[in-house]
Design a protein around this motif. Sequence first.
Motif, PDB file in Angstrom:
ATOM      1  N   ASN A 114       0.818  -1.213   0.000  1.00  0.00           N
ATOM      2  CA  ASN A 114       0.000   0.000   0.000  1.00  0.00           C
ATOM      3  C   ASN A 114       0.856   1.269   0.000  1.00  0.00           C
ATOM      4  O   ASN A 114       1.842   1.360   0.747  1.00  0.00           O
ATOM      5  CB  ASN A 114      -0.921   0.020   1.222  1.00  0.00           C
ATOM      6  N   PHE A 115       0.468   2.228  -0.823  1.00  0.00           N
ATOM      7  CA  PHE A 115       1.071   3.553  -0.832  1.00  0.00           C
ATOM      8  C   PHE A 115       0.182   4.468   0.008  1.00  0.00           C
ATOM      9  O   PHE A 115      -0.997   4.651  -0.307  1.00  0.00           O
ATOM     10  CB  PHE A 115       1.202   4.082  -2.255  1.00  0.00           C
ATOM     11  N   LEU A 116       0.747   5.041   1.094  1.00  0.00           N
ATOM     12  CA  LEU A 116      -0.052   5.791   2.056  1.00  0.00           C
ATOM     13  C   LEU A 116       0.286   7.277   2.060  1.00  0.00           C
ATOM     14  O   LEU A 116       1.451   7.666   1.904  1.00  0.00           O
ATOM     15  CB  LEU A 116       0.162   5.243   3.465  1.00  0.00           C
ATOM     16  N   TYR A 117      -0.757   8.075   2.279  1.00  0.00           N
ATOM     17  CA  TYR A 117      -0.588   9.501   2.571  1.00  0.00           C
ATOM     18  C   TYR A 117      -0.975   9.701   4.026  1.00  0.00           C
ATOM     19  O   TYR A 117      -2.054   9.291   4.460  1.00  0.00           O
ATOM     20  CB  TYR A 117      -1.474  10.361   1.670  1.00  0.00           C
ATOM     21  N   LYS A 118      -0.078  10.336   4.807  1.00  0.00           N
ATOM     22  CA  LYS A 118      -0.323  10.546   6.226  1.00  0.00           C
ATOM     23  C   LYS A 118      -0.327  12.049   6.539  1.00  0.00           C
ATOM     24  O   LYS A 118       0.447  12.811   5.971  1.00  0.00           O
ATOM     25  CB  LYS A 118       0.763   9.862   7.074  1.00  0.00           C
ATOM     26  N   ARG A 119      -1.196  12.422   7.481  1.00  0.00           N
ATOM     27  CA  ARG A 119      -1.282  13.819   7.889  1.00  0.00           C
ATOM     28  C   ARG A 119      -1.513  13.883   9.396  1.00  0.00           C
ATOM     29  O   ARG A 119      -2.342  13.154   9.931  1.00  0.00           O
ATOM     30  CB  ARG A 119      -2.415  14.526   7.152  1.00  0.00           C
ATOM     31  N   GLY A 131      -3.165   0.249  -3.117  1.00  0.00           N
ATOM     32  CA  GLY A 131      -2.063  -0.474  -3.732  1.00  0.00           C
ATOM     33  C   GLY A 131      -2.505  -1.845  -4.204  1.00  0.00           C
ATOM     34  O   GLY A 131      -3.643  -2.269  -3.963  1.00  0.00           O
ATOM     35  N   PRO A 132      -1.622  -2.573  -4.863  1.00  0.00           N
ATOM     36  CA  PRO A 132      -1.954  -3.914  -5.351  1.00  0.00           C
ATOM     37  C   PRO A 132      -1.759  -4.959  -4.258  1.00  0.00           C
ATOM     38  O   PRO A 132      -1.100  -4.721  -3.243  1.00  0.00           O
ATOM     39  CB  PRO A 132      -0.948  -4.112  -6.476  1.00  0.00           C
ATOM     40  N   TYR A 133      -2.338  -6.123  -4.488  1.00  0.00           N
ATOM     41  CA  TYR A 133      -2.035  -7.269  -3.630  1.00  0.00           C
ATOM     42  C   TYR A 133      -1.893  -8.513  -4.499  1.00  0.00           C
ATOM     43  O   TYR A 133      -2.469  -8.613  -5.583  1.00  0.00           O
ATOM     44  CB  TYR A 133      -3.107  -7.476  -2.552  1.00  0.00           C
ATOM     45  N   LEU A 134      -1.124  -9.457  -4.005  1.00  0.00           N
ATOM     46  CA  LEU A 134      -0.962 -10.763  -4.634  1.00  0.00           C
ATOM     47  C   LEU A 134      -1.134 -11.809  -3.547  1.00  0.00           C
ATOM     48  O   LEU A 134      -0.565 -11.672  -2.454  1.00  0.00           O
ATOM     49  CB  LEU A 134       0.418 -10.890  -5.275  1.00  0.00           C
ATOM     50  N   ALA A 135      -1.930 -12.842  -3.818  1.00  0.00           N
ATOM     51  CA  ALA A 135      -2.190 -13.875  -2.818  1.00  0.00           C
ATOM     52  C   ALA A 135      -1.986 -15.255  -3.424  1.00  0.00           C
ATOM     53  O   ALA A 135      -2.193 -15.463  -4.626  1.00  0.00           O
ATOM     54  CB  ALA A 135      -3.602 -13.739  -2.272  1.00  0.00           C
ATOM     55  N   TYR A 136      -1.599 -16.204  -2.565  1.00  0.00           N
ATOM     56  CA  TYR A 136      -1.388 -17.586  -2.991  1.00  0.00           C
ATOM     57  C   TYR A 136      -2.182 -18.509  -2.073  1.00  0.00           C
ATOM     58  O   TYR A 136      -2.050 -18.447  -0.840  1.00  0.00           O
ATOM     59  CB  TYR A 136       0.093 -17.938  -2.935  1.00  0.00           C
ATOM     60  N   GLY A 137      -3.014 -19.371  -2.659  1.00  0.00           N
ATOM     61  CA  GLY A 137      -3.870 -20.251  -1.876  1.00  0.00           C
ATOM     62  C   GLY A 137      -3.106 -21.346  -1.167  1.00  0.00           C
ATOM     63  O   GLY A 137      -2.212 -21.978  -1.734  1.00  0.00           O
ATOM     64  N   ALA A 178      -6.730  -5.151  -6.035  1.00  0.00           N
ATOM     65  CA  ALA A 178      -6.412  -3.833  -5.495  1.00  0.00           C
ATOM     66  C   ALA A 178      -6.883  -3.740  -4.046  1.00  0.00           C
ATOM     67  O   ALA A 178      -7.878  -4.361  -3.659  1.00  0.00           O
ATOM     68  CB  ALA A 178      -7.076  -2.744  -6.333  1.00  0.00           C
ATOM     69  N   ASN A 179      -6.149  -2.978  -3.259  1.00  0.00           N
ATOM     70  CA  ASN A 179      -6.473  -2.798  -1.847  1.00  0.00           C
ATOM     71  C   ASN A 179      -6.608  -1.308  -1.545  1.00  0.00           C
ATOM     72  O   ASN A 179      -5.783  -0.494  -1.987  1.00  0.00           O
ATOM     73  CB  ASN A 179      -5.368  -3.412  -0.981  1.00  0.00           C
ATOM     74  N   TYR A 196     -10.528  -2.293   2.139  1.00  0.00           N
ATOM     75  CA  TYR A 196     -11.374  -3.050   1.218  1.00  0.00           C
ATOM     76  C   TYR A 196     -10.475  -3.688   0.172  1.00  0.00           C
ATOM     77  O   TYR A 196      -9.701  -2.999  -0.501  1.00  0.00           O
ATOM     78  CB  TYR A 196     -12.403  -2.156   0.548  1.00  0.00           C
ATOM     79  N   SER A 197     -10.560  -4.998   0.056  1.00  0.00           N
ATOM     80  CA  SER A 197      -9.745  -5.759  -0.892  1.00  0.00           C
ATOM     81  C   SER A 197     -10.634  -6.196  -2.049  1.00  0.00           C
ATOM     82  O   SER A 197     -11.636  -6.895  -1.841  1.00  0.00           O
ATOM     83  CB  SER A 197      -9.143  -6.979  -0.191  1.00  0.00           C
ATOM     84  N   LEU A 198     -10.275  -5.789  -3.261  1.00  0.00           N
ATOM     85  CA  LEU A 198     -11.078  -6.065  -4.448  1.00  0.00           C
ATOM     86  C   LEU A 198     -10.318  -6.980  -5.390  1.00  0.00           C
ATOM     87  O   LEU A 198      -9.329  -6.575  -6.011  1.00  0.00           O
ATOM     88  CB  LEU A 198     -11.424  -4.752  -5.162  1.00  0.00           C
ATOM     89  N   GLY A 199     -10.752  -8.224  -5.495  1.00  0.00           N
ATOM     90  CA  GLY A 199     -10.114  -9.165  -6.408  1.00  0.00           C
ATOM     91  C   GLY A 199     -10.419  -8.825  -7.853  1.00  0.00           C
ATOM     92  O   GLY A 199     -11.568  -8.562  -8.214  1.00  0.00           O
TER      93      GLY A 199
END
Length: 228
Positions: A114-119, A131-137, A178-179, A196-199
Amino acid sequence: MKKHLLLLTAALSCGLFSYAQVSFGVKAGYSMAGMSAKNIITDNTPYEANTKTLPAFHAGVIADISLAKNFSLQPGLFYSAKGAKLHQISTGPADEIEKVVSTAHLNYLELPVNFLYKRALGPGKIFAGFGPYLAYGVGGKIKTEYEHYASRESEVKFENKEDYAAGITYVKPFDAGANFIAGYELKMGLLLSVNYSLGLTNTSPYESETQKNHYLGISVGYLLHKHK
């Protein structure tokens, strides 16, 4: 070429960790896991399955790498439970329409970046990012209940294989998407987040099915230490 790419990635990683401020931590939480699913039943007509969420969980480790004043990169490695309850329609042995309810419990090793913006806000920082995610079953079970036939339970094998072997359901080994994340981080290291994780990839190897994972997660974490 592959060897050179690996060496370049390692060099960049070492440089990043040498010059950036890095925090390491742990994170876990509750998930509402679900799926979007479509089946083709007759005359090549797609049928969108009625799906319901299942309670699930996720737990793992994170690294928070400061990139600039208000920006950071936050990779992680999680054990993540996914799945859903699917209400579907299929054809029986005599070509009759059969109502089917399948409860799928799928377990993955998941790598989000994840790429985050903090304030700064109050005693800590509010943050948001994506950001992206990759998962392995790594394992799972599916219980299937039929309208006119006995229910059955099948083991999940994560292989890209279209086979209807008894007692086995095949699922593609890789899931990607995407996450999206937002939360609050206290100065003492405690953090709360919602994601929220969107496959985006079809995880079913069967030609007549399309299935994509998604989940809404609530997490609590703690950043253990920092160094430069």
